[in-house]
Design an enzyme around this catalytic site. Structure first.
Site, short mmCIF file in Angstrom:
data_model
loop_
_atom_site.label_atom_id
_atom_site.label_comp_id
_atom_site.label_asym_id
_atom_site.label_seq_id
_atom_site.Cartn_x
_atom_site.Cartn_y
_atom_site.Cartn_z
N CYS A 33 -6.65 116.10 -8.33
CA CYS A 33 -5.84 115.41 -7.45
C CYS A 33 -5.62 116.00 -5.93
CB CYS A 33 -4.35 115.44 -8.05
SG CYS A 33 -3.66 117.20 -8.16
N ASP A 35 -4.27 118.48 -4.90
CA ASP A 35 -3.12 119.43 -4.60
C ASP A 35 -3.31 120.93 -4.69
OD1 ASP A 35 -2.09 116.88 -4.60
OD2 ASP A 35 -0.88 117.08 -6.43
N CYS A 59 1.73 116.52 -4.77
CA CYS A 59 3.02 115.63 -5.09
C CYS A 59 4.22 116.11 -5.44
CB CYS A 59 2.47 114.98 -6.50
SG CYS A 59 2.52 116.04 -7.88
N CYS A 103 0.66 119.19 -13.10
CA CYS A 103 1.47 119.71 -11.86
C CYS A 103 2.11 120.99 -12.32
CB CYS A 103 2.38 118.78 -11.54
SG CYS A 103 1.71 117.13 -11.28
FE1 FES Z 1 -1.76 117.11 -8.90
FE2 FES Z 1 0.97 116.80 -9.01
S1 FES Z 1 -0.74 115.01 -8.91
S2 FES Z 1 -0.28 118.47 -8.66
#
Ligand code: FES
Length: 147
Positions: A33, A35, A59, A103
């Site tokens: 993702c 992040d 996110c 996450c």
């Molecule tokens: Fe990857 Fe939330 S979508 S940490």
């Protein structure tokens, strides 16, 4: 989709920021993702986490889980902090949608990475602590299968 607690921690994150000369700093990311989460720990001579701050480029659920994870480890001994899993963080937030569980894993891994940094600097071993992965995506499938 999100609990009130998730929304609260997303909109009013606790302990956001950084600590200068932190005892331990850990940064982890998820290549899937994109992040990234960074945790700063201020740990005293008694191995108690006096202060903790985070910076998350990710996110909303990543922000909320970082915020809750910092609340859960603050004031705890490092051994207690080791017991705080991503599931505990998700539960403290009254749950996360299954697709957002990774996450919370980022939050657990970021804390472990910061503890690892602290352990390296002080040349100590923390029971149960393993060298952090720089990309938590690798361990993610196994974790998601549990749900
Ligand atoms: Fe990857 Fe939330 S979508 S940490």
């Amino acid at each position: 989709m999100y609990s009130e607690k998730v929304m609260d921690h997303f909109q009013n994150p606790r302990n956001m920021g950084e600590i200068e000369d932190a005892s331990g700093v850990g940064t982890v990311g998820n290549a899937k993702c994109g992040d990234i989460m960074r945790i700063y720990l201020d740990i005293d001579e008694e191995q108690v986490i006096r202060d903790v701050k985070f910076k998350t480029f990710g996110c909303g659920a990543a922000v909320a889980t970082s915020s809750m994870a910092t609340e859960l480890v603050k004031g705890r001994h490092i051994k207690e902090a080791m017991q705080i899993t991503n599931k505990a963080v998700a539960e403290a937030l009254d749950g996360l949608p299954p697709v957002k569980m990774h996450c919370s894993l980022l939050a657990e891994e970021a804390i472990h990475a910061a503890l690892w940094d602290y352990a390296q600097k002080h040349e100590i071993t923390i029971e149960g602590l393993e060298k952090p992965k720089s990309d938590i995506h690798e361990g993610e499938e196994a974790e998601e299968e549990a749900y």
